[in-house]
Design an enzyme around this catalytic site. Structure first.
Site, mmCIF file in Angstrom:
data_model
loop_
_atom_site.group_PDB
_atom_site.id
_atom_site.type_symbol
_atom_site.label_atom_id
_atom_site.label_comp_id
_atom_site.label_asym_id
_atom_site.label_seq_id
_atom_site.Cartn_x
_atom_site.Cartn_y
_atom_site.Cartn_z
ATOM 1 N N GLY A 24 9.037 2.732 -29.650
ATOM 2 C CA GLY A 24 8.292 3.552 -30.597
ATOM 3 C C GLY A 24 8.133 2.840 -31.927
ATOM 4 O O GLY A 24 8.376 1.631 -32.046
ATOM 5 N N ILE A 25 7.745 3.595 -32.952
ATOM 6 C CA ILE A 25 7.500 2.983 -34.263
ATOM 7 C C ILE A 25 8.753 2.315 -34.808
ATOM 8 O O ILE A 25 8.689 1.199 -35.352
ATOM 9 C CB ILE A 25 6.958 4.047 -35.238
ATOM 10 C CG1 ILE A 25 5.498 4.379 -34.887
ATOM 11 C CG2 ILE A 25 7.046 3.557 -36.689
ATOM 12 C CD1 ILE A 25 4.893 5.491 -35.707
ATOM 13 N N SER B 6 7.532 9.308 -28.538
ATOM 14 C CA SER B 6 7.191 10.454 -29.378
ATOM 15 C C SER B 6 6.331 10.024 -30.561
ATOM 16 O O SER B 6 5.496 10.803 -31.046
ATOM 17 C CB SER B 6 8.474 11.127 -29.897
ATOM 18 O OG SER B 6 9.236 11.636 -28.829
ATOM 19 N N GLY C 85 1.411 12.602 -39.860
ATOM 20 C CA GLY C 85 1.243 11.442 -40.731
ATOM 21 C C GLY C 85 2.533 11.013 -41.390
ATOM 22 O O GLY C 85 3.632 11.271 -40.891
ATOM 23 N N GLU D 273 1.383 19.517 -46.688
ATOM 24 C CA GLU D 273 2.144 20.187 -45.629
ATOM 25 C C GLU D 273 3.249 21.015 -46.256
ATOM 26 O O GLU D 273 3.526 20.918 -47.453
ATOM 27 C CB GLU D 273 2.684 19.161 -44.622
ATOM 28 C CG GLU D 273 1.578 18.492 -43.821
ATOM 29 C CD GLU D 273 2.085 17.573 -42.729
ATOM 30 O OE1 GLU D 273 3.314 17.421 -42.594
ATOM 31 O OE2 GLU D 273 1.262 16.992 -42.004
ATOM 32 N N HIS E 177 9.453 23.416 -34.411
ATOM 33 C CA HIS E 177 8.163 23.537 -35.084
ATOM 34 C C HIS E 177 7.625 24.933 -34.828
ATOM 35 O O HIS E 177 7.603 25.396 -33.683
ATOM 36 C CB HIS E 177 7.194 22.478 -34.568
ATOM 37 C CG HIS E 177 6.067 22.204 -35.501
ATOM 38 N ND1 HIS E 177 5.065 23.124 -35.732
ATOM 39 C CD2 HIS E 177 5.778 21.132 -36.281
ATOM 40 C CE1 HIS E 177 4.209 22.621 -36.597
ATOM 41 N NE2 HIS E 177 4.618 21.406 -36.958
ATOM 42 N N ARG F 136 9.940 24.666 -42.642
ATOM 43 C CA ARG F 136 9.739 24.889 -41.213
ATOM 44 C C ARG F 136 10.762 25.850 -40.604
ATOM 45 O O ARG F 136 10.422 26.661 -39.745
ATOM 46 C CB ARG F 136 9.796 23.552 -40.462
ATOM 47 C CG ARG F 136 8.525 22.765 -40.583
ATOM 48 C CD ARG F 136 8.593 21.479 -39.790
ATOM 49 N NE ARG F 136 7.332 20.767 -39.899
ATOM 50 C CZ ARG F 136 7.127 19.561 -39.388
ATOM 51 N NH1 ARG F 136 8.096 18.946 -38.740
ATOM 52 N NH2 ARG F 136 5.952 18.979 -39.515
ATOM 53 N N HIS G 21 11.165 20.227 -31.847
ATOM 54 C CA HIS G 21 10.242 19.209 -32.345
ATOM 55 C C HIS G 21 10.935 17.946 -32.857
ATOM 56 O O HIS G 21 10.425 16.848 -32.667
ATOM 57 C CB HIS G 21 9.398 19.824 -33.462
ATOM 58 C CG HIS G 21 8.355 18.909 -34.015
ATOM 59 N ND1 HIS G 21 7.355 18.374 -33.234
ATOM 60 C CD2 HIS G 21 8.146 18.435 -35.284
ATOM 61 C CE1 HIS G 21 6.569 17.611 -33.983
ATOM 62 N NE2 HIS G 21 7.028 17.616 -35.221
ATOM 63 N N ARG H 282 14.373 18.810 -41.847
ATOM 64 C CA ARG H 282 13.483 17.706 -42.220
ATOM 65 C C ARG H 282 12.250 18.200 -42.964
ATOM 66 O O ARG H 282 11.575 19.132 -42.537
ATOM 67 C CB ARG H 282 13.039 16.959 -40.966
ATOM 68 C CG ARG H 282 12.026 15.860 -41.216
ATOM 69 C CD ARG H 282 11.685 15.141 -39.933
ATOM 70 N NE ARG H 282 10.949 15.968 -39.004
ATOM 71 C CZ ARG H 282 9.632 15.904 -38.805
ATOM 72 N NH1 ARG H 282 8.908 15.067 -39.527
ATOM 73 N NH2 ARG H 282 9.049 16.659 -37.905
#
Length: 513
Positions: free
Chosen positions: A18-19, A46, A53, A118, A233, A278, A337, A372
């Site tokens: 992943g990233i 994921s 973003g 957000e 989420h 959240r 999430h 988070r």
């Protein structure tokens, strides 16, 4: 069955495509590195599914101090302030790094980065790429960069099963491939394996993300932290498909509202309403569903006619479900999430085991605390990859020659999934957590495909039992109030097993509380 032993000659191994894994590999270049991915790069991470973003203070009315304040507020007293400061202050430079690597961020007609809003952010600071396809676009650029780097060797279709540890430090990785078990002898390993969504029935993550990095670290003896904090989420598309399509928080940032079947905005009395943190929104939606209502996201007025252009991924998911957002309400429910907990690491990504680092969702840096802040996760992965790479590059190479028994099946979370879904959801209670821990212990001890998922599940359940308060994403109906002093939690596999054994012989856990 014999084990194929490969001496890497001091090269580090990164587990995960992943990233976090890709950025760590790129930051290590030109040092040679081996990157292990269980599937084709970008196919089952994921990261590629991320819609929201990356958060960074880039607006003219913004500054890192404001981003830090929002992060600490969302973390509900449990953020590591030093780690949070380091990460959010480095966020703008991280966006610039990604742009240099070829990420095509969304921009205004004048060429400036387009910034979104957000929940729980006091400023517009969310950088998107491809509307709601941010993760996919970042992954595209990083995969291309990794494949063009001759010093990065990518091995796909291989999955790490165990870490070997000798004299208290990592000496190698035992993996499974289509040709049989392989042992990579190395004294430097980076976990970048993602989260735990596959342990839950309702999740927005790939079902193959079942906490394998946590299991690897735990079985090696590493300390894990804040495992009880699991983010749900509030707006996943409520339908039969699993995993569940995510409806990005950015949709609410553009004015969409949450209503029930009567059209009532039942979040009106909540501070921040649809843009509250959240955990607050998820619990409100969960309770309304539990009271027998249905819950929907209404995008008909805002974003309105531009919805499909702004959020093409979500619009496509709605279309597949037979929903036309221009005229229909979108049914939603909370879904697992993100995992705020993980392998405990320091500012350089070092774990408690010499030779082992962690980066991304599998790591617990202290940035997220108990809850988070939206879009901080990809930012964290990109920023921390640099620190991890610098630490790995400056460490001794080491490595061992010993491989363990190869009888290690692929993890199967299905036996664990109903236990965690019931006991470790949006709300928890002591009795449910005890029942889950009692059921997970024998699964752990069977040493079969459910064993590693049960390791992770037991450690989470015990951590949730020991936190006898409600804070952030951890809400205990039997302990609904917040403790006077905020304390991060830490545990090891041995401690969790001991607690599980206590539960197996006693209706209470007083001996370990």
């Amino acid at each position: 069955m014999s084990v194929d032993v490969r001496d890497l000659g001091g090269r580090p191994v990164i587990i995960g495509g992943g990233i976090a894994g890709l950025m760590t590999a790129l930051q290590l270049a030109p040092e040679p590195v081996l990157l292990l991915s269980r599937s084709q790069l970008g196919a089952d991470a994921s990261s590629a599914w991320a819609q929201g973003g990356l958060a960074a203070s880039l607006g003219g009315d913004d500054e890192p101090a404001l981003h830090l304040a929002d992060t600490l507020a969302a973390g509900d007293g449990l953020c590591d302030a030093q780690a949070a400061r380091r990460i959010v202050y480095a966020a703008p430079a991280a966006i610039a790094d990604l742009a240099r690597l070829g990420v095509r961020f969304d921009r205004t007609p004048a060429g400036a980065l387009r910034l979104g809003l957000e929940a729980a952010h006091s400023r517009r600071r969310i950088v998107h790429a491809g509307g709601d396809g941010s993760g996919r676009e970042v992954m595209r650029a990083l995969v291309a960069a990794v494949r063009s780097m001759p010093t990065i060797e990518v091995v796909e279709g291989i999955e790490a099963r165990r870490l070997t540890v000798e004299d208290g430090r990592v000496t190698g990785v035992l993996a499974s491939s289509s040709t049989g078990p392989v042992f990579f002898a190395t004294g430097r390993v980076v976990l970048a394996t993602g989260g735990i969504g596959g342990l839950f029935h309702d999740t927005t993550n790939p079902l193959g993300s079942c906490g394998q990095g946590l299991a690897l670290a735990a079985r090696a003896g590493a300390v894990l932290a804040d495992l009880e904090f699991i983010q749900f989420h509030p707006t996943a598309l409520d339908g039969p498909g699993r995993p569940m399509p995510l409806i990005s928080e950015a949709v609410r940032g553009e004015g969409a509202v949450i209503v029930d079947e009567t059209g009532r905005r039942f979040l009106d009395g909540v501070r921040g309403a649809e843009l509250a943190p959240r955990d607050v929104v998820a619990r409100a939606v969960w309770r309304h569903l539990a009271d027998g209502h249905r819950v929907f996201l209404d995008v008909r007025e805002k974003p309105g006619a531009t919805f499909a252009l702004q959020f093409p991924t979500i619009a496509s998911a709605c279309s597949k479900a037979g929903i036309n957002p221009a005229r229909d309400l979108i049914p939603i429910r909370p879904a697992q999430h993100y995992h705020m907990g993980g392998v405990a690491v320091d500012l350089a990504g070092r774990t408690s085991i010499p030779g082992l680092w962690a980066c991304g969702e599998v790591a617990s840096t202290g940035l997220h605390g108990a809850n988070r802040l939206a879009s901080n996760s990809l930012t964290e992965a990109v920023v921390c990859a640099r620190g991890v790479a610098e630490s790995v590059a400056g460490s001794s190479e080491g490595g061992g020659k010993r491989a363990m028994a190869p009888d290690l099946p692929a993890p199967d979370p299905r036996p664990v999934r109903p236990l965690l879904s019931l006991a470790l959801g949006v709300t928890r209670d002591g009795e449910g957590l005890k029942e889950a821990a009692r059921a997970l212990l024998p699964l752990l001890q069977q040493h079969d495909a459910a064993s590693d998922p049960a390791v992770v599940g037991l450690m989470i359940a015990v951590a949730a039992l020991l936190r006898r308060e409600s804070r952030g994403a951890h809400f205990r109906t039997d302990f609904p109030h917040q403790a006077a002093v905020a304390r991060r939690s830490q545990t090891t596999l041995d401690a969790a097993i001991a607690a599980g054994r206590d539960l197996a012989h006693s209706p209470v856990l007083e001996s370990v509380l």
